[in-house]
Scaffold this active site. Structure first.
Site: not given
Ligand SMILES: NC(=O)c1ccc[n+]([C@@H]2O[C@H](COP(=O)([O-])OP(=O)(O)OC[C@H]3O[C@@H](n4cnc5c(N)ncnc54)[C@H](O)[C@@H]3O)[C@@H](O)[C@H]2O)c1
Length: 258
Positions: A97, A132, A134-135, A138
């Site tokens: 991210t 955070s 979370y960040h 990453k």
């Molecule tokens: N949404 C954003 O703006 C954004 C921006 C940059 C990066 N990301 C990254 O993209 C990825 C997906 O984010 P999202 O917004 O689609 O979130 P989301 O919650 O919709 O998707 C995350 C998925 O990961 C699964 N998951 C979590 N822990 C798990 C585990 N231990 N085993 C198996 N599955 C697991 C969850 O069940 C969920 O389906 C993340 O890594 C997030 O950090 C998201």
């Protein structure tokens, strides 16, 4: 928006697209299962989305901070160790991210910065000061992935995406059963999604701080296209590369001006 189960969505896709997706349901914390799936499936590329994705969630209390970091960091470590053991030629595409960098007072580079210090130069990872736990998970992932590439000759693309907004891709438009999740709450909702919902129902936008924050955004369709491009153009063995990805920059003052 109701979201169908993974099983229903995979079944719907096979009807709509005429293509089968093999599905394994597992927890990334379970190393043996992940390694077994990888051994059976023999992936050319892994797109690693499976993480706890919310900064506010990770800041709620001690338990949420610890579970976020354990889930995310151990999950990625398991993928790396499984790749090393059973799929060393596989390309890992990891969702990082833009928030890893924080908000430094210098231009953000793409992953690395060349530094001259006491007469010597080196290319080093760009300093990261995220906001955070979370960040930070990453950031720790990025270091672990870079180490694994350098040490074990694996290859990976770290996609530092901006905040994603939007509710549809070309594929989800084909059938309502393919619709994806749309989070707009204060913990999992990303900011533009939340502001749109608040504007539509006529309640004030929940602006954090002074409203002067400036962030990079990209639409879900572009986010997916970036992943596709990374998969189609893999790095070489041992290479760890970073792409920063956003297509627009917004502040709250921009929106108020619209
Ligand atoms: N949404 C954003 O703006 C954004 C921006 C940059 C990066 N990301 C990254 O993209 C990825 C997906 O984010 P999202 O917004 O689609 O979130 P989301 O919650 O919709 O998707 C995350 C998925 O990961 C699964 N998951 C979590 N822990 C798990 C585990 N231990 N085993 C198996 N599955 C697991 C969850 O069940 C969920 O389906 C993340 O890594 C997030 O950090 C998201």
């Amino acid at each position: 928006m109701p979201v169908r189960t993974l099983e229903e969505r995979v079944a719907a896709w096979s009807v709509v697209a005429g293509k089968q997706i093999r599905m394994f349901a597992a927890d990334l914390q379970d190393y043996d299962v992940i390694a077994a799936i990888m051994k059976e499936f023999r992936p050319d590329a892994i797109i690693h989305y499976g993480q706890q994705p919310s900064a506010p969630y990770s800041m709620i209390d001690h338990n949420h901070a610890v579970s976020t970091q354990v889930n995310n960091i151990v999950g990625t470590l398991n993928v790396l160790w499984a790749m090393r053991r059973v799929a060393p030629d596989c390309h890992l595409v990891k969702l990082g991210t833009m928030g890893e960098y924080g908000t430094p007072n210098i231009d953000i580079e793409e992953g690395f910065i060349e530094i001259e210090h006491r007469g010597r130069r080196d290319l080093v990872p760009f300093p990261k000061r995220p906001g955070s736990f979370y960040h930070l998970s990453k950031v720790h992932d990025s270091h672990n992935i870079m180490f694994a590439c350098n040490t074990w000759d694996l290859c990976s693309t770290d996609l530092n995406q901006g905040i994603v907004y939007g509710i549809e891709s070309e594929e989800t438009l084909l059938d309502e059963r393919l619709e994806t999740s749309f989070h707009y709450d204060e913990v999992f909702g990303t900011v533009l999604n939340r502001f749109c919902v608040q504007a539509i129902v006529g309640i004030p936008l929940t602006v954090y701080g002074s409203g002067g924050q400036k962030r990079g955004f990209l639409n879900l369709k572009d986010a997916i296209r970036c992943v596709e491009l990374a998969v189609l153009n893999p790095p070489r063995h041992g290479e760890y590369r970073v792409f920063n990805q956003f297509t627009e920059i917004f502040t709250v003052s921009n929106w108020l001006a619209w």
